[in-house]
Design an enzyme around this catalytic site. Structure first.
Site, PDB file in Angstrom:
ATOM      1  N   SER A   1      26.864  60.243  37.674  1.00 49.27           N
ATOM      2  CA  SER A   1      27.918  59.951  38.698  1.00 49.27           C
ATOM      3  C   SER A   1      28.948  59.371  38.434  1.00 49.27           C
ATOM      4  O   SER A   1      29.566  58.596  39.018  1.00 49.27           O
ATOM      5  CB  SER A   1      27.293  59.256  40.072  1.00 49.27           C
ATOM      6  OG  SER A   1      26.031  59.871  40.620  1.00 49.27           O
TER       7      SER A   1
ATOM      8  N   GLU B   1      17.028  66.537  33.030  1.00 42.58           N
ATOM      9  CA  GLU B   1      16.474  67.769  33.578  1.00 42.58           C
ATOM     10  C   GLU B   1      15.598  68.963  32.837  1.00 42.58           C
ATOM     11  O   GLU B   1      14.678  69.424  33.316  1.00 42.58           O
ATOM     12  CB  GLU B   1      17.738  68.661  34.353  1.00 42.58           C
ATOM     13  CG  GLU B   1      18.566  67.936  35.361  1.00 42.58           C
ATOM     14  CD  GLU B   1      19.943  68.149  35.665  1.00 42.58           C
ATOM     15  OE1 GLU B   1      20.711  69.153  35.059  1.00 42.58           O
ATOM     16  OE2 GLU B   1      20.495  67.289  36.395  1.00 42.58           O
TER      17      GLU B   1
ATOM     18  N   HIS C   1      18.239  66.508  27.720  1.00 40.38           N
ATOM     19  CA  HIS C   1      18.593  66.104  29.144  1.00 40.38           C
ATOM     20  C   HIS C   1      17.629  65.918  29.959  1.00 40.38           C
ATOM     21  O   HIS C   1      16.518  66.664  29.935  1.00 40.38           O
ATOM     22  CB  HIS C   1      19.721  67.232  29.612  1.00 40.38           C
ATOM     23  CG  HIS C   1      20.471  66.694  31.034  1.00 40.38           C
ATOM     24  ND1 HIS C   1      19.754  66.711  32.262  1.00 40.38           N
ATOM     25  CD2 HIS C   1      21.617  66.285  30.913  1.00 40.38           C
ATOM     26  CE1 HIS C   1      20.711  66.241  33.050  1.00 40.38           C
ATOM     27  NE2 HIS C   1      21.959  66.043  32.267  1.00 40.38           N
TER      28      HIS C   1
ATOM     29  N   LYS D   1      25.777  72.519  33.528  1.00 47.00           N
ATOM     30  CA  LYS D   1      24.540  72.947  34.220  1.00 47.00           C
ATOM     31  C   LYS D   1      24.481  74.319  34.332  1.00 47.00           C
ATOM     32  O   LYS D   1      25.152  75.038  33.529  1.00 47.00           O
ATOM     33  CB  LYS D   1      24.048  71.904  35.403  1.00 47.00           C
ATOM     34  CG  LYS D   1      24.023  70.492  35.012  1.00 47.00           C
ATOM     35  CD  LYS D   1      23.816  69.315  35.998  1.00 47.00           C
ATOM     36  CE  LYS D   1      24.107  68.186  35.455  1.00 47.00           C
ATOM     37  NZ  LYS D   1      23.409  67.070  36.328  1.00 47.00           N
TER      38      LYS D   1
ATOM     39  N   GLY E   1      23.786  62.934  39.789  1.00 45.77           N
ATOM     40  CA  GLY E   1      24.222  63.647  40.760  1.00 45.77           C
ATOM     41  C   GLY E   1      23.660  63.132  42.146  1.00 45.77           C
ATOM     42  O   GLY E   1      23.699  63.729  43.087  1.00 45.77           O
TER      43      GLY E   1
ATOM     44  N   ASN F   1      29.392  68.486  31.674  1.00 40.61           N
ATOM     45  CA  ASN F   1      27.960  69.420  31.460  1.00 40.61           C
ATOM     46  C   ASN F   1      28.254  70.025  32.807  1.00 40.61           C
ATOM     47  O   ASN F   1      27.712  69.653  33.907  1.00 40.61           O
ATOM     48  CB  ASN F   1      26.791  68.251  31.312  1.00 40.61           C
ATOM     49  CG  ASN F   1      25.460  68.988  31.788  1.00 40.61           C
ATOM     50  OD1 ASN F   1      25.399  70.237  31.429  1.00 40.61           O
ATOM     51  ND2 ASN F   1      24.433  68.322  31.961  1.00 40.61           N
TER      52      ASN F   1
ATOM     53  N   GLU G   1      21.752  58.112  30.248  1.00 42.91           N
ATOM     54  CA  GLU G   1      21.883  58.447  31.595  1.00 42.91           C
ATOM     55  C   GLU G   1      20.737  58.430  32.437  1.00 42.91           C
ATOM     56  O   GLU G   1      19.595  58.751  32.339  1.00 42.91           O
ATOM     57  CB  GLU G   1      21.972  60.229  31.587  1.00 42.91           C
ATOM     58  CG  GLU G   1      23.161  60.563  30.858  1.00 42.91           C
ATOM     59  CD  GLU G   1      23.234  62.173  31.444  1.00 42.91           C
ATOM     60  OE1 GLU G   1      24.343  62.270  31.971  1.00 42.91           O
ATOM     61  OE2 GLU G   1      22.596  62.957  31.346  1.00 42.91           O
TER      62      GLU G   1
HETATM   63  P1  PGA Z   1      26.407  63.889  37.377  1.00 39.41           P
HETATM   64  O1  PGA Z   1      25.507  64.587  36.069  1.00 39.41           O
HETATM   65  O2  PGA Z   1      27.656  63.391  36.514  1.00 39.41           O
HETATM   66  O3  PGA Z   1      26.598  65.026  38.291  1.00 39.41           O
HETATM   67  O4  PGA Z   1      25.829  62.835  37.827  1.00 39.41           O
HETATM   68  C1  PGA Z   1      25.409  63.986  34.886  1.00 39.41           C
HETATM   69  C2  PGA Z   1      24.548  64.644  33.940  1.00 39.41           C
HETATM   70  O5  PGA Z   1      23.534  65.246  34.462  1.00 39.41           O
HETATM   71  O6  PGA Z   1      24.876  64.824  32.804  1.00 39.41           O
END
Ligand code: PGA
Length: 251
Positions: A213, A96, A94, A11, A172, A9, A166
């Site tokens: 992560s 976010e 997601h 982003k 992140g 992903n 998640e």
């Molecule tokens: P990350 O993000 O691997 O940077 O923690 C995962 C995601 O948001 O799908």
């Protein structure tokens, strides 16, 4: 048997030129890899990636879509527009988007239904915040997101949905949930809820990813858990050495 599936992903990272440079390197490195992989990229990169990955087995996904066929929705993109480009997947819900763009279980549900009427497979994200986890609400949150998000999905389409569990506090942050913890939540809360909604046999066919992560170093631990079928990977998917993480997903 559920086939392992690793999705990146990106982003809001990478211009078209950057995506093209990534694709050239990544597809050369990916050759001969048995794990299914996809890159979910910004809308402006999708056509470039679909062309670059044609015939390689690497999938391409969008990160969002609107649920209406068309209309006065300034700034939005329809399912038909994505289908025309030839994308394989679309992330829906997601955290976010839930946090910053008012995505709700209801809009997740509308988007899933619209996608599943055509060829694009949704990657539906669920997961709890730190406050919800600390308040002991993890199970209720995940159950509600799945129950409302998947309401009314016809039986024949259910196994085409990929679920990404998640935990928001792990995205992140470098603070991943342990494989044992993620595996037991995925088994009990996520697949358990799917079994209540769809029946045990159908729940066993749904691929469930862990996200938050994930790195080249910890992916094998997650994949070793029988209920974890892959990963949704943010930061670690941005460089072509993402292919090493994909390769390490074979257990
Ligand atoms: P990350 O993000 O691997 O940077 O923690 C995962 C995601 O948001 O799908």
């Amino acid at each position: 048997m559920r086939i392992p599936f690793i999705a990146g992903n990106w982003k809001m990272f990478k211009t078209r030129a950057e995506a093209a440079a990534f694709a050239e390197e990544f597809k050369a490195l990916y050759q001969g890899t048995d794990v299914r992989a996809a890159i979910c990229a910004p809308f402006t990169d999708l056509e470039t990636l679909v062309e670059a990955f044609r015939g390689t087995g690497i999938g391409v996904g969008a990160q969002n879509v609107h649920f209406a066929d068309e209309g006065a929705y300034t700034g939005e993109i329809s399912v038909k527009m994505l289908e025309e480009i030839g994308v394989d997947y679309c992330i829906v819900g997601h955290s976010e988007r839930r946090q910053y763009f008012a995505e709700t279980d209801e809009t997740v549900n509308l988007k899933l239904k619209k996608l599943l009427a055509g060829p694009i497979r949704p990657i539906m994200c669920v997961g709890e915040s730190l406050e919800q986890r600390d308040a002991g609400e993890l199970f209720d949150v995940v159950q509600r997101q799945l129950t409302e998000g998947l309401a009314g999905i016809p039986a024949e389409h259910r196994k085409r949905v990929v679920i990404a569990y998640e935990p928001i506090w792990a995205i992140g942050t470098g603070k991943s949930a342990s494989a044992a913890e993620a595996g037991s939540i995925i088994g009990l809360s996520v697949r358990g809820t799917l079994a209540e909604l769809f029946g045990e046999a159908a729940a066993q066919q749904v691929r469930i990813q862990y996200g938050g992560s994930v790195t080249v170093d910890n992916i094998a631990e997650y994949m070793a858990h029988p209920d974890i079928d892959g990963a949704l990977v943010g930061g670690a998917s941005l460089k072509p050495d993402f292919v090493d993480l994909v390769r390490n997903a074979i257990v």
